[in-house]
Design a protein around this motif. Structure first.
Motif, mmCIF file in Angstrom:
data_model
loop_
_atom_site.group_PDB
_atom_site.id
_atom_site.type_symbol
_atom_site.label_atom_id
_atom_site.label_comp_id
_atom_site.label_asym_id
_atom_site.label_seq_id
_atom_site.Cartn_x
_atom_site.Cartn_y
_atom_site.Cartn_z
ATOM 1 N N ARG A 96 -15.410 -10.194 -14.664
ATOM 2 C CA ARG A 96 -15.213 -8.819 -14.215
ATOM 3 C C ARG A 96 -15.864 -8.582 -12.857
ATOM 4 N N GLN A 97 -17.006 -9.252 -12.617
ATOM 5 C CA GLN A 97 -17.716 -9.054 -11.371
ATOM 6 C C GLN A 97 -17.016 -9.733 -10.202
ATOM 7 N N GLN A 98 -16.359 -10.858 -10.442
ATOM 8 C CA GLN A 98 -15.719 -11.603 -9.354
ATOM 9 C C GLN A 98 -14.598 -10.813 -8.684
ATOM 10 N N PRO A 99 -13.673 -10.200 -9.447
ATOM 11 C CA PRO A 99 -12.642 -9.387 -8.779
ATOM 12 C C PRO A 99 -13.248 -8.222 -7.997
ATOM 13 N N LEU A 100 -14.319 -7.628 -8.522
ATOM 14 C CA LEU A 100 -14.970 -6.524 -7.829
ATOM 15 C C LEU A 100 -15.546 -6.991 -6.496
ATOM 16 N N TRP B 120 -12.649 -7.583 -4.079
ATOM 17 C CA TRP B 120 -12.126 -6.332 -3.546
ATOM 18 C C TRP B 120 -13.080 -5.745 -2.512
ATOM 19 N N LEU B 121 -14.377 -5.828 -2.787
ATOM 20 C CA LEU B 121 -15.370 -5.294 -1.858
ATOM 21 C C LEU B 121 -15.340 -6.056 -0.536
ATOM 22 N N ARG B 122 -15.271 -7.375 -0.626
ATOM 23 C CA ARG B 122 -15.223 -8.189 0.584
ATOM 24 C C ARG B 122 -13.948 -7.908 1.368
ATOM 25 N N ALA B 123 -12.828 -7.793 0.661
ATOM 26 C CA ALA B 123 -11.556 -7.510 1.334
ATOM 27 C C ALA B 123 -11.599 -6.152 2.025
ATOM 28 N N GLY B 124 -12.245 -5.178 1.371
ATOM 29 C CA GLY B 124 -12.344 -3.850 1.972
ATOM 30 C C GLY B 124 -13.192 -3.853 3.230
ATOM 31 N N ILE B 125 -14.307 -4.584 3.197
ATOM 32 C CA ILE B 125 -15.178 -4.670 4.375
ATOM 33 C C ILE B 125 -14.457 -5.372 5.520
ATOM 34 N N GLU B 126 -13.762 -6.464 5.219
ATOM 35 C CA GLU B 126 -13.013 -7.181 6.254
ATOM 36 C C GLU B 126 -11.942 -6.290 6.878
#
Length: 294
Positions: free
Chosen positions: A11-15, A18-24
């Motif tokens: 569950r933590q890995q997709p989060l 998504w967080l990394r993709a949002g920052i990028e």
């Protein structure tokens, strides 16, 4: 128990992804640096005691977003680039950035005419051509972009940014372009120039490979940092001569933060260091002034 732990990790890995993709996306789509331009524009109003014009600040934000994504627009127009793993973020998201560039251009045009912004259209177009020509060749393919001209690119960056974030809002506010405005513009020019040199340090290997002479190529990385710090000292001297009270403290604090970022800059630093911290020094500059006048 182990199964529960593994499910928690999944569950933590997709989060995290998504967080990394949002920052990028936030950084590499140029939304972040466009917010920096927005902040510096608002700061100019605060420094001069003029009422903040959100349409003008929004225009600067959208115009910056457009110009920083024109390279994606050019690649799409010429049919370059496909989404292949291992390529840069901007290449992998070329279509999205092209759409973002077109939408931001449309938005900037709407704001300009809807709110009848009082800046000369030819002045706007001249700076736009300089900004676009920085990375995209104007005319035939034989004409190189401005960034390829030896030692020129940092001055172009500082010139355009200081003109857009200082002169645009003050001209629109009908402020007379006297000595106070010139000094604010010069301060902003020196501050941006000091930060722009960091991107020469970041791109040193690339510029050397393309035979583009930059200040690190001329002076070396070490002395380029000293040059950047020297520009910040000149900036501080002008601030000491022209400001007082809380504004003076805020601008000195912003220069100190920028100096720390310059001191720790090197070619080995990851690109996010420059995208977040070097660009972010402009947003810190705005934030300190905003806090000083609040």
């Amino acid at each position: 128990m182990p199964e529960k732990e593994h499910s928690g990790i999944r569950r933590q890995q997709p989060l995290a992804s998504w967080l990394r993709a949002g920052i990028e996306a936030f950084l590499y789509s140029s939304v972040f640096i466009s917010l920096c331009a927005f902040g510096l524009t608002v700061e100019t109003y605060l420094l001069t005691g003029n009422e903040v014009s959100l349409p003008m600040a929004g225009f600067v934000f959208l115009a910056t977003l457009f110009t920083y994504n024109t390279s994606s627009l050019q690649r799409t127009w010429r049919g370059w680039g496909t989404s292949i793993a291992g390529q840069s973020w901007s290449i992998r998201h070329q279509r999205e950035l092209t759409m973002l560039a077109l939408l931001s251009l449309a938005g900037a045009v709407v704001l300009f005419f809807m709110y009848q912004l009082r800046i000369n259209l030819w002045f706007v177009l001249t700076l736009a051509l300089i900004s676009i020509g920085y990375t995209v060749p104007l005319g035939s393919n034989r004409i190189k972009p401005f960034r390829s001209v030896p030692l020129l690119k940092v001055f172009l960056i500082a010139l355009v940014w200081s003109a857009v974030t200082v002169l645009f809002p003050l001209i629109d506010a009908a402020v007379q372009l006297g000595s106070q405005v010139i000094l604010i513009w010069l301060r902003r020019f020196l501050f941006i120039l000091a930060l722009a040199l960091l991107f020469d340090i970041r791109d040193y290997t690339y510029d050397r490979r393309t035979r583009t002479l930059t200040f690190p190529g001329l002076l070396g990385e070490h002395y380029t940092r000293y040059l950047s710090l020297g520009l910040l000292l000149l900036y501080l001297l002008l601030v000491l001569l022209t400001e007082q009270g809380a504004i003076l403290i805020s601008l000195m604090s912003a220069a100190l933060v920028a100096g720390l970022i310059v001191w720790n800059a090197s070619e080995e630093k990851p690109r996010i260091y420059y995208a977040l911290l070097a660009d972010g020094a402009m947003l810190v500059h705005f934030a300190f002034v905003y806090l000083a006048v609040s």
